[in-house]
Design an enzyme around this catalytic site. Structure first.
Site, PDB file in Angstrom:
ATOM      1  N   ARG A 101     -60.380  24.832  -4.192  1.00 34.99           N
ATOM      2  CA  ARG A 101     -60.322  26.020  -5.008  1.00 34.99           C
ATOM      3  C   ARG A 101     -59.194  26.150  -5.620  1.00 34.99           C
ATOM      4  NH1 ARG A 101     -60.739  28.774  -0.762  1.00 34.99           N
ATOM      5  NH2 ARG A 101     -58.571  29.364  -0.651  1.00 34.99           N
TER       6      ARG A 101
ATOM      7  N   HIS B 183     -57.332  32.570  -1.606  1.00 33.42           N
ATOM      8  CA  HIS B 183     -58.371  32.540  -0.589  1.00 33.42           C
ATOM      9  C   HIS B 183     -58.981  34.061  -1.316  1.00 33.42           C
ATOM     10  CE1 HIS B 183     -60.495  34.412   2.897  1.00 33.42           C
ATOM     11  NE2 HIS B 183     -60.991  33.206   2.992  1.00 33.42           N
TER      12      HIS B 183
ATOM     13  N   TYR C  20     -47.662  29.020   0.818  1.00 34.33           N
ATOM     14  CA  TYR C  20     -47.844  28.068   1.815  1.00 34.33           C
ATOM     15  C   TYR C  20     -48.294  26.576   1.390  1.00 34.33           C
ATOM     16  CZ  TYR C  20     -52.594  30.186   1.039  1.00 34.33           C
ATOM     17  OH  TYR C  20     -53.668  30.596   0.534  1.00 34.33           O
TER      18      TYR C  20
END
Length: 369
Positions: free
Chosen positions: A268, A272, A282
């Site tokens: 993706r 998120h 991250y």
């Protein structure tokens, strides 16, 4: 990514005792067919429709992201990069199948027949976004991670008991595969040979948790072994491979053989959700570079262009049509009457208890002034 040792025949993949979890692939990164035997029988028109759908939902997300930043939508889960995984799986279903989407799976819902304005209403948290006609075989997106697997198992058993030639299908992410509900749903469906298709869209990241910290299992497809059902890993950036595997899985399930687990390897390109996380904080620098080379639209565009079935003009036409569709959908969503406090209270219980009924009457009195 693909291992050429993967079984060449679909029936070899769909055996519960098949422990070869090599990645199934039909198109390589350059759009070349590398596994002719698994190539699905599709007309030129059907091949073009796959591309039209992927372009539509890539642009649909762009429009949705813009509306979210304007404060006109609520929760939005990005889908860019997962188009082949989402659309390849849903393309193998029929309107008789029941689908149980997760919160990222609005494209599948829309492909299954959900009016696009209801997708926007769902994002806005409006009850009408989750109100479906009785004959629409789908449930609203599940927010609880993995819970849709248990729902799917139950629905699949109902399909079997009713003697219908259909399946129940659901999706979760790699993070969702770590939830107990996911195994419980597969185990139940496997024990009763219920016609279910379970999809794990392995994006490599459960928000900020990388895949290697979620499980020591080399693949997620092999989680099917403990449930005694077939598990297949497929290149989730290759819509032809995803479609071919899902179509075969559906035929296997409706023949009375039980459920199938499909792991789609995808990525993706985005956070998120648009509600706060930043993947740059991250994910290591350059993490997306390799995946960009596998972009499902780029790969499939090369394939169709080589066959003389796709042009830049055609793509621009789809993009412009999508912009108009999104404009109309948000207009219709925003014209839907806003919810009142009394509406929220009425939707809390099917039959309000004494205290809730008092609150309903209190707020209705205020709202009617």
């Amino acid at each position: 990514m693909a291992n050429k040792k993967a079984p060449a025949k679909m029936e070899d993949l769909l055996r519960a005792d098949n422990f070869d979890f090599s990645t199934v692939q039909i198109l390589d990164n350059d759009g070349k067919v590398v596994n002719e035997e698994l190539m699905p029988e599709l007309s030129d028109e059907e091949l073009v429709t796959f591309m039209e759908d992927m372009v539509f939902y890539r642009e649909w997300y762009n429009r949705t992201q813009a509306l979210s930043r304007q404060g006109r939508l609520g929760f939005v889960a990005p889908t860019t990069g997962q188009e082949a995984s989402q659309l390849g799986t849903i393309a193998a279903t029929t309107e008789d199948d029941i689908i149980f989407p997760g919160y990222r799976d609005l494209p599948q819902l829309m492909q299954h027949g959900l009016p696009s304005y209801k997708a926007y209403l769902w994002s806005k948290g409006h009850v009408e976004g989750s109100t479906y006609p009785e004959d629409f075989r789908a449930y609203p997106p599940q927010i609880i991670i993995g819970a849709q697997y248990v729902q799917t198992a139950g629905a699949a058993l109902g399909i079997k008991k009713n003697g219908r030639k259909a399946v129940a299908m659901t999706w979760t992410g790699d993070g969702g595969s770590s939830q107990g509900d996911v195994y419980e749903g597969m185990n139940f469906a496997g024990a009763y040979k219920a016609p279910a298709i379970f999809v794990i869209q392995n994006n490599g990241w459960a928000i900020s948790t990388p895949r290697e910290f979620q499980t020591a299992a080399p693949t997620l497809a092999q989680k099917a072994v403990a449930a005694g059902i077939p598990g297949v890993q497929v290149d989730g950036m290759d819509i032809l491979a995803v479609y071919a595997v899902t179509k075969a899985a559906r035929e296997y399930a409706i023949a009375g053989n039980g459920p199938v687990l499909i792991e789609t390897l995808c990525y993706r390109f985005g956070p998120h959700s648009l509600s706060g996380d930043d993947p740059k904080r991250y994910q290591p620098e350059g993490a997306q570079d390799e995946w960009r080379q596998r972009d499902p639209l780029n790969r499939y565009r090369k394939f169709l262009t080589e066959k003389g079935l796709w042009t830049e003009e055609k793509e621009n036409e789809v993009v412009e049509n999508t912009k108009e569709a999104a404009k109309e959908a948000i207009k219709q969503a925003e014209s839907t009457p806003k919810q009142k406090v009394s509406d929220f209270l009425k939707n809390t219980f099917e039959t309000p208890d004494y205290v809730t009924q008092e609150q309903i009457e209190y707020y209705e009195a205020k709202e009617n002034k």
